[in-house]
Design an enzyme around this catalytic site. Structure first.
Site, mmCIF file in Angstrom:
data_model
loop_
_atom_site.group_PDB
_atom_site.id
_atom_site.type_symbol
_atom_site.label_atom_id
_atom_site.label_comp_id
_atom_site.label_asym_id
_atom_site.label_seq_id
_atom_site.Cartn_x
_atom_site.Cartn_y
_atom_site.Cartn_z
ATOM 1 N N ASP A 32 0.850 -1.188 0.000
ATOM 2 C CA ASP A 32 0.000 0.000 0.000
ATOM 3 C C ASP A 32 0.889 1.243 0.000
ATOM 4 O OD1 ASP A 32 -3.190 0.550 1.101
ATOM 5 O OD2 ASP A 32 -1.771 2.199 1.081
ATOM 6 N N ILE A 33 0.467 2.258 -0.801
ATOM 7 C CA ILE A 33 1.271 3.478 -0.936
ATOM 8 C C ILE A 33 1.205 4.354 0.314
ATOM 9 C CG2 ILE A 33 -0.413 5.084 -1.941
ATOM 10 C CD1 ILE A 33 1.670 5.648 -4.164
ATOM 11 N N GLN A 100 -14.459 2.737 1.621
ATOM 12 C CA GLN A 100 -13.732 2.277 0.430
ATOM 13 C C GLN A 100 -13.408 3.484 -0.452
ATOM 14 O OE1 GLN A 100 -15.853 -0.432 -2.182
ATOM 15 N NE2 GLN A 100 -13.953 -1.176 -3.115
ATOM 16 N N HIS A 106 -10.351 -5.214 -2.843
ATOM 17 C CA HIS A 106 -9.011 -5.411 -2.291
ATOM 18 C C HIS A 106 -9.091 -5.756 -0.814
ATOM 19 C CE1 HIS A 106 -10.020 -1.121 -2.019
ATOM 20 N NE2 HIS A 106 -9.327 -1.097 -0.881
ATOM 21 N N PHE A 107 -8.119 -6.539 -0.385
ATOM 22 C CA PHE A 107 -7.972 -6.902 1.023
ATOM 23 C C PHE A 107 -6.683 -6.272 1.534
ATOM 24 C CE2 PHE A 107 -11.261 -10.096 1.780
ATOM 25 C CZ PHE A 107 -11.696 -10.322 0.493
ATOM 26 N N HIS A 108 -6.805 -5.539 2.651
ATOM 27 C CA HIS A 108 -5.619 -5.008 3.327
ATOM 28 C C HIS A 108 -5.115 -6.100 4.272
ATOM 29 C CE1 HIS A 108 -6.560 -0.638 2.482
ATOM 30 N NE2 HIS A 108 -7.762 -1.145 2.358
HETATM 31 P P1 5GP Z 1 -9.617 1.554 0.704
HETATM 32 O O1 5GP Z 1 -9.660 2.874 1.424
HETATM 33 O O2 5GP Z 1 -10.382 1.609 -0.590
HETATM 34 O O3 5GP Z 1 -9.986 0.384 1.568
HETATM 35 O O4 5GP Z 1 -8.089 1.315 0.367
HETATM 36 C C1 5GP Z 1 -7.459 1.778 -0.781
HETATM 37 C C2 5GP Z 1 -5.974 1.739 -0.523
HETATM 38 O O5 5GP Z 1 -5.300 1.863 -1.756
HETATM 39 C C3 5GP Z 1 -5.466 2.865 0.395
HETATM 40 O O6 5GP Z 1 -4.888 2.297 1.567
HETATM 41 C C4 5GP Z 1 -4.449 3.583 -0.458
HETATM 42 O O7 5GP Z 1 -3.293 3.993 0.236
HETATM 43 C C5 5GP Z 1 -4.104 2.563 -1.537
HETATM 44 N N1 5GP Z 1 -3.722 3.162 -2.810
HETATM 45 C C6 5GP Z 1 -4.411 4.106 -3.507
HETATM 46 N N2 5GP Z 1 -3.755 4.411 -4.649
HETATM 47 C C7 5GP Z 1 -2.646 3.635 -4.677
HETATM 48 C C8 5GP Z 1 -1.563 3.484 -5.613
HETATM 49 O O8 5GP Z 1 -1.489 4.148 -6.661
HETATM 50 N N3 5GP Z 1 -0.609 2.589 -5.307
HETATM 51 C C9 5GP Z 1 -0.655 1.833 -4.168
HETATM 52 N N4 5GP Z 1 0.355 0.957 -3.950
HETATM 53 N N5 5GP Z 1 -1.651 1.929 -3.255
HETATM 54 C C10 5GP Z 1 -2.630 2.828 -3.513
#
Ligand code: 5GP
Ligand code: ZN
Length: 157
Positions: A32-33, A100, A106-108
């Site tokens: 994750d970035i 989200q 996606h799974f963290h």
């Molecule tokens: P959500 O909030 O949808 O559960 O998680 C999305 C995740 O994607 C966030 O933790 C965010 O940091 C990660 N993310 C968003 N854009 C990018 C990217 O371009 N590259 C990577 N490696 N992670 C990303």
């Protein structure tokens, strides 16, 4: 299958770079970035399913892909614990109201270490029932919906 406006589809296509952990025909795992902790991994299907409710179960190859995602979540969790973590959180959001931000399933997989300062993302007890009857009503409604969907999809049971 792919959405040209989706950031994760762009990562799958190689148009946006990522720190890759594992890749197969069906799945991808990468860092994750904006990590909750160092080593925070995202596990995704290589199919543009916006959230978990969108996973199709009619075709064998979709089921296989979904199974591979869950298997890789398990393997990444094991790998983090074999390396440096003492536990992991597996987190997964569906829909903007659930937090989200990227509408590609996606799974963290977040490594945890002893007394790290990461706060829990949920608050237990927030949704206390007003009565036993209210709790039973929720269980009955949800059980009916679960049974209906299982019957519709005819996969288990
Ligand atoms: P959500 O909030 O949808 O559960 O998680 C999305 C995740 O994607 C966030 O933790 C965010 O940091 C990660 N993310 C968003 N854009 C990018 C990217 O371009 N590259 C990577 N490696 N992670 C990303
Ligand atoms: Zn996508």
């Amino acid at each position: 299958m792919h959405d040209p406006n989706c950031v994760f589809c762009k990562i799958i296509a190689g148009a946006i770079p990522c720190a890759k952990v594992f890749e197969s025909e069906n799945v991808l795992a990468f860092l994750d970035i904006e990590p909750i902790e160092k080593g925070h991994v995202l596990v995704i299907p290589k199919r543009h399913w916006p959230c978990i409710m969108d996973v199709p179960v009619a075709a064998a190859e979709d089921i296989e892909c979904a199974e591979e995602v869950m298997y890789l979540v398990r393997v990444v969790a094991k790998a983090l614990c074999r390396d440096f973590a003492t536990g992991v959180n597996v987190l997964q959001a569906n829909g903007p109201c659930a937090g989200q931000t990227v509408p590609h399933l996606h799974f963290h997989v977040v490594p945890r270490i002893g007394c790290d300062p990461v706060q829990p993302v949920w608050r237990s007890g927030h949704g206390q029932y007003a009565s036993d009857a209210e709790r039973a009503g929720y269980a009955t409604r949800i059980a009916a919906a679960v049974a209906t969907i299982i019957k519709e999809e005819d996969l288990i049971g």
